[in-house]
Design a protein around this motif. Structure first.
Motif, PDB file in Angstrom:
ATOM      1  N   PRO A 187      54.085  -8.352  70.028  1.00 30.91           N
ATOM      2  CA  PRO A 187      53.199  -8.635  71.174  1.00 30.91           C
ATOM      3  C   PRO A 187      53.281 -10.093  71.635  1.00 30.91           C
ATOM      4  O   PRO A 187      53.394 -10.998  70.808  1.00 30.91           O
ATOM      5  CB  PRO A 187      51.804  -8.319  70.620  1.00 30.91           C
ATOM      6  CG  PRO A 187      51.933  -8.423  69.152  1.00 30.91           C
ATOM      7  CD  PRO A 187      53.338  -8.019  68.820  1.00 30.91           C
ATOM      8  N   GLN A 188      53.230 -10.262  72.953  1.00 35.58           N
ATOM      9  CA  GLN A 188      53.184 -11.624  73.507  1.00 35.58           C
ATOM     10  C   GLN A 188      51.731 -12.023  73.747  1.00 35.58           C
ATOM     11  O   GLN A 188      51.432 -13.152  74.088  1.00 35.58           O
ATOM     12  CB  GLN A 188      53.939 -11.719  74.835  1.00 35.58           C
ATOM     13  CG  GLN A 188      55.433 -11.466  74.739  1.00 35.58           C
ATOM     14  CD  GLN A 188      55.765 -10.025  75.124  1.00 35.58           C
ATOM     15  OE1 GLN A 188      55.016  -9.113  74.832  1.00 35.58           O
ATOM     16  NE2 GLN A 188      56.902  -9.842  75.772  1.00 35.58           N
ATOM     17  N   SER A 189      50.842 -11.031  73.624  1.00 34.95           N
ATOM     18  CA  SER A 189      49.421 -11.317  73.788  1.00 34.95           C
ATOM     19  C   SER A 189      48.623 -10.369  72.883  1.00 34.95           C
ATOM     20  O   SER A 189      49.021  -9.220  72.702  1.00 34.95           O
ATOM     21  CB  SER A 189      49.030 -11.115  75.254  1.00 34.95           C
ATOM     22  OG  SER A 189      47.655 -11.389  75.422  1.00 34.95           O
ATOM     23  N   ILE A 190      47.525 -10.886  72.340  1.00 33.64           N
ATOM     24  CA  ILE A 190      46.690 -10.059  71.451  1.00 33.64           C
ATOM     25  C   ILE A 190      45.215 -10.238  71.826  1.00 33.64           C
ATOM     26  O   ILE A 190      44.750 -11.361  72.044  1.00 33.64           O
ATOM     27  CB  ILE A 190      46.864 -10.449  69.959  1.00 33.64           C
ATOM     28  CG1 ILE A 190      48.345 -10.392  69.538  1.00 33.64           C
ATOM     29  CG2 ILE A 190      46.036  -9.536  69.052  1.00 33.64           C
ATOM     30  CD1 ILE A 190      48.593 -10.769  68.066  1.00 33.64           C
ATOM     31  N   ILE A 191      44.506  -9.106  71.897  1.00 30.36           N
ATOM     32  CA  ILE A 191      43.047  -9.155  72.028  1.00 30.36           C
ATOM     33  C   ILE A 191      42.518  -9.222  70.596  1.00 30.36           C
ATOM     34  O   ILE A 191      42.632  -8.249  69.841  1.00 30.36           O
ATOM     35  CB  ILE A 191      42.495  -7.918  72.759  1.00 30.36           C
ATOM     36  CG1 ILE A 191      43.056  -7.842  74.188  1.00 30.36           C
ATOM     37  CG2 ILE A 191      40.966  -7.929  72.771  1.00 30.36           C
ATOM     38  CD1 ILE A 191      42.653  -6.588  74.969  1.00 30.36           C
ATOM     39  N   ILE A 192      41.953 -10.382  70.213  1.00 29.42           N
ATOM     40  CA  ILE A 192      41.615 -10.598  68.800  1.00 29.42           C
ATOM     41  C   ILE A 192      40.177 -10.188  68.463  1.00 29.42           C
ATOM     42  O   ILE A 192      39.784 -10.218  67.311  1.00 29.42           O
ATOM     43  CB  ILE A 192      41.853 -12.071  68.392  1.00 29.42           C
ATOM     44  CG1 ILE A 192      41.066 -13.018  69.304  1.00 29.42           C
ATOM     45  CG2 ILE A 192      43.348 -12.403  68.408  1.00 29.42           C
ATOM     46  CD1 ILE A 192      41.099 -14.477  68.822  1.00 29.42           C
ATOM     47  N   GLY A 193      39.366  -9.838  69.434  1.00 24.69           N
ATOM     48  CA  GLY A 193      37.969  -9.452  69.172  1.00 24.69           C
ATOM     49  C   GLY A 193      37.111  -9.882  70.343  1.00 24.69           C
ATOM     50  O   GLY A 193      37.654 -10.189  71.403  1.00 24.69           O
ATOM     51  N   ALA A 194      35.785  -9.984  70.148  1.00 22.86           N
ATOM     52  CA  ALA A 194      35.090  -9.601  68.940  1.00 22.86           C
ATOM     53  C   ALA A 194      34.650  -8.136  69.047  1.00 22.86           C
ATOM     54  O   ALA A 194      34.471  -7.620  70.155  1.00 22.86           O
ATOM     55  CB  ALA A 194      33.871 -10.495  68.752  1.00 22.86           C
ATOM     56  N   ARG A 195      34.521  -7.539  67.908  1.00 21.71           N
ATOM     57  CA  ARG A 195      34.083  -6.158  67.808  1.00 21.71           C
ATOM     58  C   ARG A 195      32.810  -5.916  68.632  1.00 21.71           C
ATOM     59  O   ARG A 195      31.900  -6.735  68.645  1.00 21.71           O
ATOM     60  CB  ARG A 195      33.811  -5.949  66.313  1.00 21.71           C
ATOM     61  CG  ARG A 195      33.212  -4.699  65.862  1.00 21.71           C
ATOM     62  CD  ARG A 195      32.962  -4.842  64.359  1.00 21.71           C
ATOM     63  NE  ARG A 195      31.845  -4.018  63.937  1.00 21.71           N
ATOM     64  CZ  ARG A 195      31.968  -2.751  63.556  1.00 21.71           C
ATOM     65  NH1 ARG A 195      33.144  -2.186  63.535  1.00 21.71           N
ATOM     66  NH2 ARG A 195      30.907  -2.048  63.207  1.00 21.71           N
ATOM     67  N   LYS A 196      32.787  -4.793  69.333  1.00 24.63           N
ATOM     68  CA  LYS A 196      31.653  -4.347  70.168  1.00 24.63           C
ATOM     69  C   LYS A 196      31.407  -5.214  71.403  1.00 24.63           C
ATOM     70  O   LYS A 196      30.312  -5.207  71.968  1.00 24.63           O
ATOM     71  CB  LYS A 196      30.340  -4.238  69.361  1.00 24.63           C
ATOM     72  CG  LYS A 196      30.386  -3.361  68.139  1.00 24.63           C
ATOM     73  CD  LYS A 196      31.106  -2.057  68.346  1.00 24.63           C
ATOM     74  CE  LYS A 196      30.430  -1.105  69.298  1.00 24.63           C
ATOM     75  NZ  LYS A 196      31.331   0.045  69.624  1.00 24.63           N
ATOM     76  N   CYS A 197      32.424  -5.953  71.818  1.00 27.42           N
ATOM     77  CA  CYS A 197      32.261  -6.786  73.018  1.00 27.42           C
ATOM     78  C   CYS A 197      33.010  -6.205  74.217  1.00 27.42           C
ATOM     79  O   CYS A 197      33.138  -6.859  75.250  1.00 27.42           O
ATOM     80  CB  CYS A 197      32.734  -8.212  72.748  1.00 27.42           C
ATOM     81  SG  CYS A 197      31.630  -9.122  71.669  1.00 27.42           S
TER      82      CYS A 197
END
Ligand code: A3P
Length: 327
Positions: A72-82
């Motif tokens: 991946p060139q980009s990652i959604i790292i969090g946050a949980r439940k957002c």
């Protein structure tokens, strides 16, 4: 003649066995990411993206027809439940973004991490060279080792983090765990009993849902490895009420032209949330595990949580040089 027939038959049998083994080994690889390690929506498979794929991609006329799996060139790292699933699905409408269907949990799970980059890559979708591969695993945000591990893979990666009113996030987190327990026939706890420490009558800082909402603490770790410009912060509350604006800002952050428009995203009155539509798919909303009704919480408890988070929020705002209307 008889020998030739036999040879053709043996080749056919070998091909069938190979195809079966390849399929089976893939199934095993997927199963090895234990379900209990995953966030709930890891099991959501098949985004609108999949349904769009062929027709709309071809009209984009990519320069090459060589599709490969890439890191991946980009990652959604969090946050949980957002709103991580909603954002991933919305971004998947963009022809130049190809999201991984499942949370891979590569950087937060030692067992997966030790399997190496090839294993990780194998869990990525096929992309054209011009496309961006996007993964999301919200547990990365709170995992001690994740920033350094991601940095080692790609120090110029673009990270996306969603934040939401921290008190609402705690309630959302509680609601998810509550329904998961109900579904498994387990005992459930009252919200107040978990968030308030009975001895001190103050917020229970040992409660994991509270700890996750102290965003400052987590982001500080990420900023030890990544420049501020590499981390785009999405307003998770606005993603619910005005998703297009948040999506367009992410497109810009990723250096992509604006492609997701009001044609693709509309408010679904029955669902009470924004849903997606394309030329091919009339409507696609997120599953019912997203956007659950939250329980009623006493005003005094809400006040305690808000008061607890306020100083942490203040530090966060100056750390990221971005403010949110959370009070
Ligand atoms: P609630 O279920 O508490 O309302 P995540 O995907 O990170 O687990 O986040 C879940 C949250 O995404 C939901 O929390 C919901 O409010 C939010 N969300 C944002 N946009 C949404 C959408 N279009 N449809 C459903 N939920 C959405």
């Amino acid at each position: 003649m008889k020998n030739k027939g036999l040879r053709v038959l043996s080749v056919a049998v070998i091909l069938c066995v190979t195809a079966f083994l390849t399929y089976y080994s893939n199934v095993i690889v997927w199963n090895s990411v234990s379900v209990s390690d995953m966030d709930e929506d890891s099991l959501t498979v098949g985004s609108v993206r999949k349904l769009l794929e062929e027709g709309e991609l071809i009209t984009e006329r990519f320069h090459s027809n060589s599709r490969l799996k890439r890191l991946p060139q980009s990652i959604i790292i969090g946050a949980r439940k957002c709103g991580t699933r909603a954002l991933l699905e919305f971004l998947g409408l963009h022809p130049w973004i190809q999201p991984a269907d499942q949370e891979v949990h590569f950087f937060d799970d030692d067992r997966n991490y030790n399997r190496g980059y090839e294993w990780y890559k194998d869990h990525m979708p096929y992309t054209y060279p011009e496309q961006i591969t996007l993964e999301k695993s919200p547990r990365y945000f709170i995992t001690e080792k994740a920033p350094e591990r991601i940095y080692r893979m790609n120090s110029s990666i673009k990270l996306i983090v969603l934040l939401r009113n921290p008190t609402t996030r705690v309630i959302s987190d509680y609601t998810q765990v509550y329904y998961n327990k109900l579904a498994k026939g387990k005992d459930t706890d009252k919200f107040e009993d978990l968030v308030i420490d009975k001895k001190t009558n103050a917020v229970n800082t040992g409660f994991r849902a509270v700890q996750i909402s102290v965003y400052y603490h987590h982001l500080l770790r990420w900023l030890k490895f990544f420049k501020r410009e590499q981390i785009h912060v999405v307003d998770g509350d606005r993603l619910i009420t005005d998703p297009l604006n948040e999506i367009n800002k992410v497109e810009q952050f990723l250096g992509l032209p604006t492609k997701v428009t009001e044609k693709n995203i509309y408010f679904n009155v029955t669902r009470g949330f924004y849903c997606m539509r394309t030329q091919k798919v009339e409507q696609k909303c997120l599953g019912l595990t997203k956007g659950r009704k939250h329980p009623y919480i006493e005003q005094s408890v809400l006040q305690k949580l808000n008061d607890f988070f306020r100083p942490h929020n203040k530090k966060l705002f100056s750390l990221i040089d971005q403010r949110f209307d959370w009070d």
